[in-house]
Design a protein around this motif. Structure first.
Motif, PDB file in Angstrom:
ATOM      1  N   GLY A 104      -2.492  -8.892  -3.709  1.00 12.86           N
ATOM      2  CA  GLY A 104      -3.304  -7.821  -4.004  1.00 12.86           C
ATOM      3  C   GLY A 104      -4.477  -7.291  -3.443  1.00 12.86           C
ATOM      4  N   ASN A 105      -5.100  -7.773  -2.845  1.00 17.71           N
ATOM      5  CA  ASN A 105      -6.333  -7.023  -2.052  1.00 17.71           C
ATOM      6  C   ASN A 105      -6.358  -6.625  -1.356  1.00 17.71           C
ATOM      7  OD1 ASN A 105      -8.619  -9.286  -3.918  1.00 17.71           O
ATOM      8  ND2 ASN A 105      -6.803 -10.756  -3.566  1.00 17.71           N
ATOM      9  N   VAL A 106      -5.730  -6.754  -0.198  1.00 17.09           N
ATOM     10  CA  VAL A 106      -5.472  -5.929   0.807  1.00 17.09           C
ATOM     11  C   VAL A 106      -4.006  -5.282   0.811  1.00 17.09           C
ATOM     12  CG1 VAL A 106      -7.269  -7.113   2.692  1.00 17.09           C
ATOM     13  CG2 VAL A 106      -4.728  -7.972   2.728  1.00 17.09           C
ATOM     14  N   ARG A 107      -4.164  -3.935   1.953  1.00 12.30           N
ATOM     15  CA  ARG A 107      -2.349  -3.413   2.392  1.00 12.30           C
ATOM     16  C   ARG A 107      -2.972  -3.797   3.856  1.00 12.30           C
ATOM     17  NH1 ARG A 107      -3.969  -0.102  -1.879  1.00 12.30           N
ATOM     18  NH2 ARG A 107      -1.761  -0.440  -3.720  1.00 12.30           N
ATOM     19  N   THR A 108      -1.540  -3.916   4.540  1.00 19.77           N
ATOM     20  CA  THR A 108      -1.740  -3.295   5.853  1.00 19.77           C
ATOM     21  C   THR A 108      -0.470  -3.325   6.783  1.00 19.77           C
ATOM     22  OG1 THR A 108       0.585  -5.673   5.768  1.00 19.77           O
ATOM     23  CG2 THR A 108      -1.455  -6.710   5.173  1.00 19.77           C
ATOM     24  N   ARG A 109      -1.007  -2.951   7.999  1.00 18.60           N
ATOM     25  CA  ARG A 109       0.110  -2.162   8.818  1.00 18.60           C
ATOM     26  C   ARG A 109      -0.304  -2.927   9.740  1.00 18.60           C
ATOM     27  NH1 ARG A 109      -0.388   4.099   8.872  1.00 18.60           N
ATOM     28  NH2 ARG A 109      -0.603   3.961   6.240  1.00 18.60           N
ATOM     29  N   THR A 110       1.363  -3.887  10.439  1.00 16.64           N
ATOM     30  CA  THR A 110       1.565  -4.350  11.147  1.00 16.64           C
ATOM     31  C   THR A 110       2.630  -3.905  12.935  1.00 16.64           C
ATOM     32  OG1 THR A 110       1.715  -5.842   9.089  1.00 16.64           O
ATOM     33  CG2 THR A 110       2.347  -6.529  11.941  1.00 16.64           C
ATOM     34  N   LEU A 111       1.450  -4.398  13.827  1.00 17.90           N
ATOM     35  CA  LEU A 111       2.029  -3.548  15.034  1.00 17.90           C
ATOM     36  C   LEU A 111       2.750  -4.712  16.000  1.00 17.90           C
ATOM     37  CD1 LEU A 111      -0.622  -1.223  15.728  1.00 17.90           C
ATOM     38  CD2 LEU A 111       1.249  -0.252  14.302  1.00 17.90           C
ATOM     39  N   LYS A 112       4.463  -4.531  16.570  1.00 17.46           N
ATOM     40  CA  LYS A 112       4.098  -5.545  17.277  1.00 17.46           C
ATOM     41  C   LYS A 112       3.698  -5.073  18.462  1.00 17.46           C
ATOM     42  CE  LYS A 112       8.182  -8.091  19.070  1.00 17.46           C
ATOM     43  NZ  LYS A 112       9.829  -7.915  18.859  1.00 17.46           N
ATOM     44  N   ALA A 113       2.627  -6.360  19.061  1.00 14.86           N
ATOM     45  CA  ALA A 113       1.581  -5.863  20.240  1.00 14.86           C
ATOM     46  C   ALA A 113       2.704  -6.612  21.583  1.00 14.86           C
ATOM     47  CB  ALA A 113       0.410  -6.624  20.487  1.00 14.86           C
ATOM     48  N   PHE A 114       3.097  -5.677  22.791  1.00 20.16           N
ATOM     49  CA  PHE A 114       3.160  -6.208  24.206  1.00 20.16           C
ATOM     50  C   PHE A 114       2.047  -6.417  25.143  1.00 20.16           C
ATOM     51  CE2 PHE A 114       6.531  -3.341  22.187  1.00 20.16           C
ATOM     52  CZ  PHE A 114       7.704  -4.383  22.023  1.00 20.16           C
ATOM     53  N   MET A 135      -2.199  -6.449  13.330  1.00 20.74           N
ATOM     54  CA  MET A 135      -2.801  -6.248  11.686  1.00 20.74           C
ATOM     55  C   MET A 135      -3.794  -5.208  11.347  1.00 20.74           C
ATOM     56  SD  MET A 135      -1.438  -9.521  10.184  1.00 20.74           S
ATOM     57  CE  MET A 135      -0.152  -9.008   8.351  1.00 20.74           C
ATOM     58  N   LEU A 136      -3.256  -3.819  11.300  1.00 24.20           N
ATOM     59  CA  LEU A 136      -4.856  -3.501  10.614  1.00 24.20           C
ATOM     60  C   LEU A 136      -4.646  -3.465   9.187  1.00 24.20           C
ATOM     61  CD1 LEU A 136      -3.300  -0.242  12.200  1.00 24.20           C
ATOM     62  CD2 LEU A 136      -5.802  -1.731  13.021  1.00 24.20           C
ATOM     63  N   LEU A 137      -6.162  -3.633   8.461  1.00 26.91           N
ATOM     64  CA  LEU A 137      -6.084  -4.559   7.087  1.00 26.91           C
ATOM     65  C   LEU A 137      -7.054  -2.715   6.271  1.00 26.91           C
ATOM     66  CD1 LEU A 137      -6.155  -6.983   8.650  1.00 26.91           C
ATOM     67  CD2 LEU A 137      -4.999  -7.789   6.232  1.00 26.91           C
ATOM     68  N   ASN A 138      -6.534  -3.537   5.277  1.00 28.96           N
ATOM     69  CA  ASN A 138      -7.310  -2.253   3.755  1.00 28.96           C
ATOM     70  C   ASN A 138      -7.688  -2.910   2.875  1.00 28.96           C
ATOM     71  OD1 ASN A 138      -8.707   0.107   5.079  1.00 28.96           O
ATOM     72  ND2 ASN A 138      -6.119   1.237   5.147  1.00 28.96           N
ATOM     73  N   TRP A 139      -8.701  -3.380   2.377  1.00 22.89           N
ATOM     74  CA  TRP A 139      -8.918  -3.479   0.949  1.00 22.89           C
ATOM     75  C   TRP A 139      -8.451  -2.464   0.002  1.00 22.89           C
ATOM     76  CZ3 TRP A 139     -13.872  -4.241   3.284  1.00 22.89           C
ATOM     77  CH2 TRP A 139     -14.082  -5.474   4.278  1.00 22.89           C
ATOM     78  N   THR A 140      -8.122  -3.038  -1.333  1.00 21.67           N
ATOM     79  CA  THR A 140      -7.324  -2.835  -2.331  1.00 21.67           C
ATOM     80  C   THR A 140      -8.749  -2.457  -3.335  1.00 21.67           C
ATOM     81  OG1 THR A 140      -6.508  -5.112  -3.256  1.00 21.67           O
ATOM     82  CG2 THR A 140      -5.372  -2.976  -2.324  1.00 21.67           C
ATOM     83  N   ASP A 141      -8.409  -1.421  -3.672  1.00 17.66           N
ATOM     84  CA  ASP A 141      -9.501  -1.636  -4.991  1.00 17.66           C
ATOM     85  C   ASP A 141      -9.992  -2.929  -5.577  1.00 17.66           C
ATOM     86  OD1 ASP A 141      -9.412   0.736  -5.061  1.00 17.66           O
ATOM     87  OD2 ASP A 141      -8.723   1.717  -7.053  1.00 17.66           O
ATOM     88  N   ALA A 142      -8.840  -3.735  -6.094  1.00 17.27           N
ATOM     89  CA  ALA A 142      -9.151  -6.012  -6.446  1.00 17.27           C
ATOM     90  C   ALA A 142      -9.609  -6.158  -5.512  1.00 17.27           C
ATOM     91  CB  ALA A 142      -7.405  -5.835  -6.871  1.00 17.27           C
ATOM     92  N   GLY A 143      -9.978  -6.275  -3.922  1.00 21.30           N
ATOM     93  CA  GLY A 143     -10.371  -6.504  -2.560  1.00 21.30           C
ATOM     94  C   GLY A 143     -11.501  -6.383  -3.132  1.00 21.30           C
ATOM     95  N   VAL A 144     -12.357  -4.858  -2.896  1.00 20.21           N
ATOM     96  CA  VAL A 144     -12.826  -4.471  -2.990  1.00 20.21           C
ATOM     97  C   VAL A 144     -13.675  -5.317  -4.385  1.00 20.21           C
ATOM     98  CG1 VAL A 144     -14.920  -2.736  -2.769  1.00 20.21           C
ATOM     99  CG2 VAL A 144     -13.068  -2.684  -1.856  1.00 20.21           C
TER     100      VAL A 144
END
Length: 97
Positions: free
Chosen positions: A74-84, A6-15
């Motif tokens: 509301g604090n993060v946005r995610t990108r999820t990668l399935k890993a082998f 999971m790759l995560l970035n804070w949103t403005d609210a999270g920061v």
């Protein structure tokens, strides 16, 4: 169990509430365990993403639900990668024609 990166970035609210971030991390770790998964590793990162988590979940539906719940906070946005894992990678490559 299946591994997900999971790759995560804070949103403005999270920061704005960054000091609360460790407590939120503890809460989502518990939520994932309650869903039958586990957060294997967590990293604060520099670059395009603020954080990286290595998680395990019983299936794609659980991983998707977990990612959606994170987003709903509301604090993060995610990108999820399935890993082998390497063994699966080798099996897949061995089947190439």
């Amino acid at each position: 169990m299946t591994t997900y990166i999971m790759l995560l970035n804070w949103t403005d609210a999270g920061v704005k509430t960054l000091r609360d971030s460790p407590a939120r991390l503890d809460k989502v770790r518990t939520q994932l365990v309650e869903m039958g998964g586990e957060m294997k590793a967590f990293y604060l990162t520099m670059g395009e993403y603020d954080m990286v988590a290595v998680c395990e979940a019983p299936d794609d539906a659980v991983a998707a639900r977990f990612a959606m719940q994170l987003g709903m906070g509301g604090n993060v946005r995610t990108r999820t990668l399935k890993a082998f894992p390497e063994g699966a990678y080798r099996e897949i490559v061995a089947t190439l024609a």
